[in-house]
Design a protein around this motif. Sequence first.
Motif, mmCIF file in Angstrom:
data_model
loop_
_atom_site.group_PDB
_atom_site.id
_atom_site.type_symbol
_atom_site.label_atom_id
_atom_site.label_comp_id
_atom_site.label_asym_id
_atom_site.label_seq_id
_atom_site.Cartn_x
_atom_site.Cartn_y
_atom_site.Cartn_z
ATOM 1 N N THR A 72 0.642 -1.148 -0.077
ATOM 2 C CA THR A 72 0.037 -0.075 -0.130
ATOM 3 C C THR A 72 0.849 1.307 0.144
ATOM 4 O O THR A 72 1.970 1.324 0.898
ATOM 5 C CB THR A 72 -0.958 -0.036 1.295
ATOM 6 O OG1 THR A 72 -1.744 -1.309 1.006
ATOM 7 C CG2 THR A 72 -1.761 1.312 1.159
ATOM 8 N N PHE A 91 0.810 5.147 0.902
ATOM 9 C CA PHE A 91 0.268 6.190 1.698
ATOM 10 C C PHE A 91 0.603 7.503 1.352
ATOM 11 O O PHE A 91 1.789 7.531 1.043
ATOM 12 C CB PHE A 91 0.481 5.976 3.181
ATOM 13 C CG PHE A 91 -0.637 5.186 4.035
ATOM 14 C CD1 PHE A 91 -1.659 5.358 4.543
ATOM 15 C CD2 PHE A 91 -0.319 3.488 3.847
ATOM 16 C CE1 PHE A 91 -2.638 4.518 5.085
ATOM 17 C CE2 PHE A 91 -1.049 2.679 4.417
ATOM 18 C CZ PHE A 91 -2.173 3.019 5.112
ATOM 19 N N LYS A 105 -4.757 6.726 0.398
ATOM 20 C CA LYS A 105 -3.908 5.450 -0.205
ATOM 21 C C LYS A 105 -4.678 5.102 -1.113
ATOM 22 O O LYS A 105 -5.518 5.261 -1.868
ATOM 23 C CB LYS A 105 -4.248 4.588 1.315
ATOM 24 C CG LYS A 105 -5.568 3.947 1.405
ATOM 25 C CD LYS A 105 -5.523 2.783 2.565
ATOM 26 C CE LYS A 105 -6.814 2.400 2.839
ATOM 27 N NZ LYS A 105 -6.897 1.337 3.788
#
Length: 402
Positions: free
Chosen positions: A53, A55, A74
């Motif tokens: 992921t 961010f 995100k």
Amino acid sequence: MQPQRPRPRARLGPPCLGCQHPSARKRNPMFTLSQGSFYFHFHNLLHANGRHTTFLCCRVEREHEGLMDRRVFKNQVGSDHAELCCLYWFRDQEFFPGEDYQLTWYMSWSPCPHCAEEVACFLAAHRNVSLTIFIARLYYYWVPEYQRGLRRLCQEGAQVEVMSFQEFADCYEEFVEEPFRPWKGLYSNYRMQESKLRKILGSTVSLLKEETFLFQFNNRHRVPRHCGPHRPRRKTYLCYLLARPGDTTAPTKGCLQNKKGHHAEILFIKRIRSMGLDPSQDYQITCYLTWSPCLDCAFKLAKLQKDFPRLTLRIFVSRLYFHWIRKFQKGLQQLWLSGALVAIMGLQEFTDCWNNFVNHQQSSFAPWDKLDAYSKNIRARLGRILRSWGCRPIPPSGEDSR
């Protein structure tokens, strides 16, 4: 490093103020980031396994109002990356066409080539938006396409930097809202990431917009009316050229501006020291500044000069900062006594700065009215200041008295 999974990407479409993407309303940005998410996803490991992921912590500042908003984004599963989510959200906000906006992004991964191109197109179309990107880790830094994406961002004026301790602390305290506790190896990992980014960017420099240069470097005492009668020039811009005498390769270039809690001169010193220059070698650095250094920055620049005795440091400033206050005068004196050349920008320096650091679309520098007269007056003032502290007067532009 585990790569993010490929997924469909939507384009931003026509880059105009106020335009929206059909699914933009579905992206609900957060106001803060959890402590666990920050320490896991922003850890600047050289081999970051399991971090799929991205961010993005975004701070939006407006010229006259300061902080306007801040949000956390995100990447959306099966949809857009965090960069595009942020831009879609930003377009939904209320715009003030006459204002300049500063976006600051703290990202766990650097942008992919597609997002880099989209962001670059956005910056090219929205000339009143400036972007600084601090990245914790470089994403696929060895792949040429990803390297070209980072260079493309710089060419459109984005400032791309690796997050150091200060940026990690700023991001954590602003978006997690707790005191930051650094992890083991933060500084050594930062040095490695910084070295890789410098090799990728090479001589690529974040170019200034024409209107930014003409406003911020303008040496008039009063701001021209067409730039806005109540628009102060609070920012300091520092453009530098680093070269070795006799070296035929292109000089290293950089363009920095003051950030929250960091003066442009301090960012410059930090970058120069991170290059690992050999004190026994000859170097020449030419700096162009919108404002002369404050007392603290002047002392630290003087220390940089003393730490590199074979360095020729030339500092050309457009305007003098609080020149009537003795402590700021003392800073100029100490900088001069250290061996650095401190001088006022004339037509030649403005032209050189324009040619090297401005995205001018091949147009030549057109000096504003009475540029030479303003330079002459400021140069005379600097000479009086230095003479009052027992230093030799500053020579006319382009001449070195030593």
